[in-house]
Write a protein that holds these residues in place. Structure first.
Motif, PDB file in Angstrom:
ATOM      1  N   VAL A   1       0.872  -1.176   0.000  1.00  0.00           N
ATOM      2  CA  VAL A   1       0.000   0.000   0.000  1.00  0.00           C
ATOM      3  C   VAL A   1       0.906   1.221   0.000  1.00  0.00           C
ATOM      4  O   VAL A   1       1.768   1.361   0.863  1.00  0.00           O
ATOM      5  N   VAL A   2       0.730   2.091  -1.003  1.00  0.00           N
ATOM      6  CA  VAL A   2       1.593   3.261  -1.128  1.00  0.00           C
ATOM      7  C   VAL A   2       1.044   4.431  -0.328  1.00  0.00           C
ATOM      8  O   VAL A   2      -0.149   4.508  -0.048  1.00  0.00           O
ATOM      9  N   GLY A   3       1.946   5.309   0.031  1.00  0.00           N
ATOM     10  CA  GLY A   3       1.556   6.489   0.796  1.00  0.00           C
ATOM     11  C   GLY A   3       1.406   6.145   2.260  1.00  0.00           C
ATOM     12  O   GLY A   3       1.535   5.006   2.687  1.00  0.00           O
ATOM     13  N   ASP A   4       1.145   7.155   3.031  1.00  0.00           N
ATOM     14  CA  ASP A   4       0.963   6.992   4.479  1.00  0.00           C
ATOM     15  C   ASP A   4      -0.532   6.880   4.731  1.00  0.00           C
ATOM     16  O   ASP A   4      -1.177   7.818   5.195  1.00  0.00           O
ATOM     17  N   GLN A   5      -1.088   5.727   4.394  1.00  0.00           N
ATOM     18  CA  GLN A   5      -2.524   5.546   4.440  1.00  0.00           C
ATOM     19  C   GLN A   5      -2.894   4.418   5.398  1.00  0.00           C
ATOM     20  O   GLN A   5      -2.375   3.314   5.282  1.00  0.00           O
ATOM     21  N   GLU A   6      -3.790   4.706   6.324  1.00  0.00           N
ATOM     22  CA  GLU A   6      -4.280   3.656   7.204  1.00  0.00           C
ATOM     23  C   GLU A   6      -5.385   2.895   6.482  1.00  0.00           C
ATOM     24  O   GLU A   6      -6.259   3.499   5.859  1.00  0.00           O
ATOM     25  N   ILE A   7      -5.319   1.576   6.562  1.00  0.00           N
ATOM     26  CA  ILE A   7      -6.335   0.746   5.931  1.00  0.00           C
ATOM     27  C   ILE A   7      -6.873  -0.236   6.952  1.00  0.00           C
ATOM     28  O   ILE A   7      -6.298  -0.420   8.025  1.00  0.00           O
ATOM     29  N   GLU A   8      -7.971  -0.857   6.589  1.00  0.00           N
ATOM     30  CA  GLU A   8      -8.563  -1.919   7.405  1.00  0.00           C
ATOM     31  C   GLU A   8      -9.223  -2.897   6.442  1.00  0.00           C
ATOM     32  O   GLU A   8      -9.324  -2.627   5.233  1.00  0.00           O
ATOM     33  N   ILE A   9      -9.670  -4.014   6.947  1.00  0.00           N
ATOM     34  CA  ILE A   9     -10.363  -4.982   6.103  1.00  0.00           C
ATOM     35  C   ILE A   9     -11.585  -4.295   5.503  1.00  0.00           C
ATOM     36  O   ILE A   9     -12.342  -3.618   6.187  1.00  0.00           O
ATOM     37  N   GLY A  10     -11.744  -4.434   4.189  1.00  0.00           N
ATOM     38  CA  GLY A  10     -12.854  -3.811   3.479  1.00  0.00           C
ATOM     39  C   GLY A  10     -12.547  -2.451   2.882  1.00  0.00           C
ATOM     40  O   GLY A  10     -13.370  -1.896   2.148  1.00  0.00           O
ATOM     41  N   THR A  11     -11.369  -1.886   3.172  1.00  0.00           N
ATOM     42  CA  THR A  11     -11.006  -0.588   2.615  1.00  0.00           C
ATOM     43  C   THR A  11     -10.944  -0.671   1.091  1.00  0.00           C
ATOM     44  O   THR A  11     -10.300  -1.566   0.549  1.00  0.00           O
ATOM     45  N   PRO A  12     -11.610   0.245   0.372  1.00  0.00           N
ATOM     46  CA  PRO A  12     -11.500   0.249  -1.088  1.00  0.00           C
ATOM     47  C   PRO A  12     -10.124   0.755  -1.519  1.00  0.00           C
ATOM     48  O   PRO A  12      -9.616   1.735  -0.966  1.00  0.00           O
ATOM     49  N   VAL A  13      -9.544   0.070  -2.496  1.00  0.00           N
ATOM     50  CA  VAL A  13      -8.230   0.443  -3.012  1.00  0.00           C
ATOM     51  C   VAL A  13      -8.249   0.390  -4.537  1.00  0.00           C
ATOM     52  O   VAL A  13      -9.098  -0.270  -5.137  1.00  0.00           O
ATOM     53  N   ARG A  14      -7.311   1.085  -5.133  1.00  0.00           N
ATOM     54  CA  ARG A  14      -7.129   1.099  -6.592  1.00  0.00           C
ATOM     55  C   ARG A  14      -5.665   0.778  -6.870  1.00  0.00           C
ATOM     56  O   ARG A  14      -4.776   1.212  -6.147  1.00  0.00           O
ATOM     57  N   ALA A  15      -5.430   0.046  -7.959  1.00  0.00           N
ATOM     58  CA  ALA A  15      -4.064  -0.307  -8.332  1.00  0.00           C
ATOM     59  C   ALA A  15      -3.302   0.921  -8.808  1.00  0.00           C
ATOM     60  O   ALA A  15      -3.868   1.807  -9.437  1.00  0.00           O
ATOM     61  N   TRP A  16      -2.033   0.945  -8.494  1.00  0.00           N
ATOM     62  CA  TRP A  16      -1.070   1.894  -9.029  1.00  0.00           C
ATOM     63  C   TRP A  16       0.109   1.055  -9.481  1.00  0.00           C
ATOM     64  O   TRP A  16       0.604   0.232  -8.709  1.00  0.00           O
TER      65      TRP A  16
END
Length: 167
Positions: A128-143
């Motif tokens: 996961v790029v950037g300083d981003q907090e995620i959790e299960i179910g977080t929507p993401v996009r490919a880079w």
């Protein structure tokens, strides 16, 4: 269904600024390890996320395989998929392992296992790029991180959090 292959600092097209990401090194060998997975890597070079899709039975296949695990059709073709998904699970690494000294000075970093709805929820892994907090179910996009010395000369799949978007 192209995937962003650069570090845009302008706009994502929906009015939201897209953050600029610092390139991340790769600790494992990247690029095709055999001819079966070569189309996936060529797709990344061309800005597309490709996953095998059996023309005979319709099954989506990941990891790359020379045969469909469901109907046993040989040489399943590759298809571009929408490069969005949801975090299935993730882990954050806080210490550099001896085998991955490339990450010295780059910890912590988060690795996510992402379900791709447009490919029957096949799951792909990436940082996961950037300083981003995620959790299960977080929507993401490919880079797609462009090929460089950091990536062994091949483009690599990364994930970025997408605010307010569901796959």
């Amino acid at each position: 269904m192209g995937v962003s292959t650069h570090n845009p600092a302008s706009s994502s097209g929906n009015g939201d600024a897209v953050p600029t990401f610092e390139p991340v090194p790769v600790a494992l060998p990247v690029g095709p390890q055999d001819e079966v997975e070569a189309p996936h890597w060529e797709g990344l070079k061309n800005g597309e996320l490709l996953i095998q899709h059996c023309a005979n039975c319709g099954r989506w296949i990941w990891s790359p395989s020379w045969i469909c695990p469901q109907c046993h059709e040989f040489d399943p073709p590759w298809q571009a998929v929408d490069p969005v998904g949801e975090v299935y699970t993730w882990t954050t690494t806080h210490h550099v392992f001896p085998a991955s000294v490339e990450f010295t000075g780059r910890v912590p970093y988060t690795t996510a296992f992402v379900s791709i709805p447009s490919a029957d929820n096949r799951r792909l892994m990436g940082i996961v790029v950037g300083d981003q907090e995620i959790e299960i179910g977080t929507p993401v996009r490919a880079w797609i991180q462009p090929a460089s010395d950091l990536t062994g000369g091949w483009p690599v799949l990364r994930w970025r959090k997408v605010e307010g978007e569901r796959p």
